[in-house]
Write an enzyme that holds these catalytic residues in place. Sequence first.
Site, PDB file in Angstrom:
ATOM      1  N   GLY A 158       0.825  -1.206   0.000  1.00 46.52           N
ATOM      2  CA  GLY A 158       0.000   0.000   0.000  1.00 46.52           C
ATOM      3  C   GLY A 158       0.852   1.245   0.000  1.00 46.52           C
ATOM      4  N   SER A 159       0.207   2.393  -0.163  1.00 44.60           N
ATOM      5  CA  SER A 159       0.907   3.675  -0.153  1.00 44.60           C
ATOM      6  C   SER A 159      -0.039   4.756   0.331  1.00 44.60           C
ATOM      7  CB  SER A 159       1.440   4.008  -1.552  1.00 44.60           C
ATOM      8  OG  SER A 159       0.375   4.179  -2.461  1.00 44.60           O
ATOM      9  N   GLY A 160       0.458   5.992   0.377  1.00 44.51           N
ATOM     10  CA  GLY A 160      -0.369   7.114   0.787  1.00 44.51           C
ATOM     11  C   GLY A 160      -0.793   7.049   2.240  1.00 44.51           C
ATOM     12  N   SER A 161      -0.037   6.304   3.069  1.00 44.00           N
ATOM     13  CA  SER A 161      -0.343   6.120   4.494  1.00 44.00           C
ATOM     14  C   SER A 161      -1.671   5.409   4.734  1.00 44.00           C
ATOM     15  CB  SER A 161      -0.344   7.467   5.233  1.00 44.00           C
ATOM     16  OG  SER A 161       0.941   8.043   5.217  1.00 44.00           O
ATOM     17  N   GLY A 163      -4.096   2.838   5.891  1.00 43.48           N
ATOM     18  CA  GLY A 163      -4.064   1.755   6.862  1.00 43.48           C
ATOM     19  C   GLY A 163      -2.916   1.819   7.852  1.00 43.48           C
ATOM     20  N   ARG A 283       9.462   5.446  -6.937  1.00 41.03           N
ATOM     21  CA  ARG A 283       8.644   6.418  -7.673  1.00 41.03           C
ATOM     22  C   ARG A 283       9.000   7.815  -7.190  1.00 41.03           C
ATOM     23  NH1 ARG A 283       5.480   8.067  -3.595  1.00 41.03           N
ATOM     24  NH2 ARG A 283       4.694   6.562  -2.077  1.00 41.03           N
TER      25      ARG A 283
END
Length: 409
Positions: A158-161, A163, A283
């Site tokens: 996952g990404s974008g914080s 969870g 990225r």
Amino acid sequence: MASKALILIEGHRSIGPLYVRAAQRRGLYPITMSIDPTQYGYLAAEGTEAVQVDTNDLDAMKSVYSRLRLTHAIAGLTGFSGLDESVYVTVGKLCRHFSLPGPDPASIEQCHDKFVQRQLLAQAGIPLPDYRVAMNATEVECAAAEIGLPVVIKPVVGSGSSGVRLCHTAEELAKHAAYLLGGTRITQSTPKILIEEFAQGQYYNVDTMGHQVVGVGTAEFDCPPHFVFREVTFPAPLGKDEHERIVDLSLSCLQALGLGWGPANIELRWTKRGPVVIEVNPRLGAGPQLVNLAYGIDLVTEHIKLATGGKCALLKKRSHTAAWRYLIPDLDGTLDWIDGGTQAAAIPGIAEVKLYAQPKMPIIRKGDSEDCIGYVIAASPSRDQTATLLQQAVDLVNWTITPFRDGHC
């Protein structure tokens, strides 16, 4: 044949428009392939072509690409990450399959799995927080007991914080583990959980291109227990020795993970034992605008150069301070109104003001990057001046939210 095309896989609400415009400036025709192109409002605003395709289906992507190259001379292909970094794995595989310039898909896949990434970094002697992986609630509890509270727990993928949560008590830990394991999150992966020591210290993020460190920034977070950025600043105020240690550590991370083509972003904290790596993302970081404003290096354009078979130029042209303030609501509800963006943008030194939210929009915070309803970016030759300008602009942007009745929309 039409003009040369740059294929963009999925999109991103802040850096997506930068790629579209940078491609157009280079005489390229951007085409976005997305599972739902309508979610990226800038595509319609910019009038760019989009193709709907299941971007989780590699064979479907290959088929669409093959069809597009019958009518376009395709110069290159790249993509974005929202809350799912599997897009970058797909980009690597497509580039390899069609012999396009791009990252090594195996290296990207290693980074995509945060547990595998940490294993590789640990084998290379990179300083990390103590960590464990868990598949169920019992394993989560045991891992936290071994590491010691507080701990940070997050999905392995996952990404974008999304969870990610800091847990101080056994009750907080059990509740969030149940949330991550219970299928309430939208995920396409096995619900594995990473439990790690809370590395306490100043946060830094490093932007690299190829094997070169371009800049080191610093950031502050909004309200815990989540890790949502409140403000990011480039460059970070570092002494020469501190800067060199962060640069050396960042380059060691790239080597350990087999990275070195295109952009990467390394997150770390300076703890009592020195710099400790939190995560390596294959990225661009969230704010390439800051790097451009601070150093005069347009990472988006340089990435496109690489993706289309060219060479990048990373010579710094200026030495300014740039800062990005995220606008984060403090409650859930219905947005009544939001205003002040035009006045804020008119302040000299304010580089950009973006408001995502619209009146009557429901505001439902999830503790990730999607909580942001807008942002303000300022830049100047002076750190203090940039901070002053940024606060002046932010003070002009206001909104009101009516809480949901009984906690429901």
